[in-house]
Structures are given as C-alpha cells and as structure tokens.
Design a protein around this motif. Structure first.
Motif, short mmCIF file in Angstrom:
data_model
loop_
_atom_site.label_atom_id
_atom_site.label_comp_id
_atom_site.label_asym_id
_atom_site.label_seq_id
_atom_site.Cartn_x
_atom_site.Cartn_y
_atom_site.Cartn_z
N THR A 1 37.56 32.61 32.36
CA THR A 1 37.38 34.04 31.35
C THR A 1 36.23 33.94 30.52
O THR A 1 35.44 34.52 30.65
CB THR A 1 38.98 34.50 31.02
OG1 THR A 1 39.70 35.15 31.43
CG2 THR A 1 38.31 35.93 30.43
N LEU B 1 39.60 34.92 39.55
CA LEU B 1 40.70 35.52 38.30
C LEU B 1 41.51 36.25 39.35
O LEU B 1 42.56 36.76 38.80
CB LEU B 1 39.64 35.95 37.43
CG LEU B 1 39.08 35.14 36.54
CD1 LEU B 1 38.28 36.34 35.41
CD2 LEU B 1 40.08 34.53 35.64
N TYR C 1 43.30 29.97 32.91
CA TYR C 1 42.75 31.72 33.82
C TYR C 1 42.05 31.39 32.46
O TYR C 1 40.65 32.48 32.77
CB TYR C 1 43.62 32.75 33.63
CG TYR C 1 43.71 33.61 33.56
CD1 TYR C 1 44.38 34.62 35.12
CD2 TYR C 1 43.34 34.95 33.13
CE1 TYR C 1 43.57 35.24 35.52
CE2 TYR C 1 43.15 35.86 32.91
CZ TYR C 1 43.28 36.38 33.76
OH TYR C 1 43.13 37.67 34.81
N ASP D 1 45.19 36.69 39.44
CA ASP D 1 46.08 37.79 39.18
C ASP D 1 47.39 38.56 40.55
O ASP D 1 48.14 38.88 39.65
CB ASP D 1 45.41 38.45 38.52
CG ASP D 1 44.31 38.57 37.68
OD1 ASP D 1 44.75 38.36 36.59
OD2 ASP D 1 43.66 39.65 37.34
#
Length: 230
Positions: A222, A170, A218, A174
C-alpha cells in the motif's frame, strides 16, 4: 564535480535512511532484521542509528552501513560494489569510470526509487546486467553492462507499472482475506478431522497461528502504491 573516494563514500553512507524508507521501513522505530540468516526475528530487533549511519540488530548483533546493504541486495563485491554504488547515486569519483547508457542521459536524477526487494514484492523483475554487443577488430563479443529501471523506462512509465502491479497484488490479497474468526474455525475443524487424537487446545493454537493475514506485507505494498501515485 569530481569527488575523492572518501567524499563519495561519505555521501553514499548518508543515503541509508532514505534507502530504508524507500523499502517501506520506518526508521523511527525498530524493524525486522534484514540479515538473511536471521529468519526468526518475530519481535523487531533492528534499529537505525542516525549518528553512526548504520543499522544494528540487538538480537543477532549484525551491523550494516549503506554499502553493506547494497552488497546484500545485489550481491556486489569489492570494487564492483563501490563502482555500482557511485553510479546508482550519480557520483563522479576519482579512479572510477561510470558507464551511463543513452537511455539514462535524460533521466539522471529520478525522483521515484524502487528497490529490487520491493520490485519482487509486487511481482516485477528486472535483470541487474545485460549483454551488450561489442566489436573488437573483426570479431563480435559481448560485455556485461549494469542496468537499472531508468535505462528502459521513463519516470512516468515506471510509476504506471508499479501502480498496476501493486493494485493487482492488493486485489488478490483482498480476495483471499476473510473474517479471521471464520478462517480459524474452518481450519480448526479440518485439523480435528485430520488429527482426532491430538489435544484440542494444541490444534486450536495451530489454527490461530496458521491463519494470520500478512498485514505487514499488505501495508508495505500500500505504501509503494501511494508513492507511485504521488
């Protein structure tokens, strides 16, 4: 408790919804087809049928139950498929000898499950089989033994590994994420330089399509992280 083959098969098929949810799939609405040959499913066309305990794609018309999905995921065929499925769900079945390693004895009912697809998504790889030495009279040979996460790691160790890998993935995503309009504009300008005679509206369309952030991936990572933190 020793089960008949029909009883065991019925129990395995009943695990389909939970297995799909473990993969990050929302079974309450249509999702992208999991048929490997159906690669252009841009509009989710597969749904879960709770009554039939199957998934069905309304586009390519493929239909899978729990055994079909395990065959797709792991490449298991015929008797190997049933034996490994019964082992995965810890079922004792007539006519099937389940091989349990010592490492699995203390953890036969794991509460945290990670599919091989999810493992690949966060960058973790584990072999399906390992070679184990076996003495036969005076010679040494090797036999293939099926292995899984819980043969090597405890529940807490698996969760720790998944948390670390998920956060790392992640973080990288990002860093690559930027305001979309900026990325599209930069891409469009570069396309204008590379293809000055190409229609501008087409170049703009190409720039828009090529700068889509993998939001679905993504979000899936998560969800994996949240399960590992529970």
């Amino acid at each position: 408790m020793l089960l008949s083959k029909d009883e065991a098969a019925d129990l395995v098929k009943g695990e389909l919804e939970g297995y799909l949810q473990g993969m990050g799939i929302n079974t309450k609405k249509n999702f992208r087809c999991i048929n490997p040959a159906h690669t252009d499913d841009t509009h989710p066309s597969m749904g879960y049928d709770a009554k039939r305990r199957r998934v069905h794609c309304f586009s390519c018309n493929c239909s899978y139950d729990m055994f079909d999905l395990l065959s797709l995921e792991y490449g298991w065929k015929e008797k190997e498929l049933f034996r490994n499925a019964y082992e995965m769900f810890h079922l004792e079945v007539e006519g099937y000898q389940i091989q349990d390693s010592q490492a699995r004895q203390g953890n036969r009912n794991p509460s945290f499950y990670l599919s091989r697809k999810e493992a690949r998504l966060i960058g973790v790889y584990l072999p399906v089989q390992i070679s184990v030495p076996k003495m036969e009279e005076e010679s040494l040979s090797y036999q293939k033994v099926r292995c899984g996460w819980h043969d090597f790691l405890s529940e807490d160790e698996i969760k720790s590994l998944v948390r670390t890998k998920s956060k790392e993935k992640l973080r990288i995503m990002d860093q690559k994420r930027a305001p979309r309009h900026v990325v599209v504009e930069d891409t469009y300008r570069q396309l204008l330089k590379d293809y000055p005679h190409f229609p501008k509206d087409k170049l703009k369309e190409i720039a828009e399509q090529s700068c889509t952030f993998p939001q679905e991936e993504y979000d899936h990572i998560t969800r994996i992280l949240k399960r590992a933190q529970a």
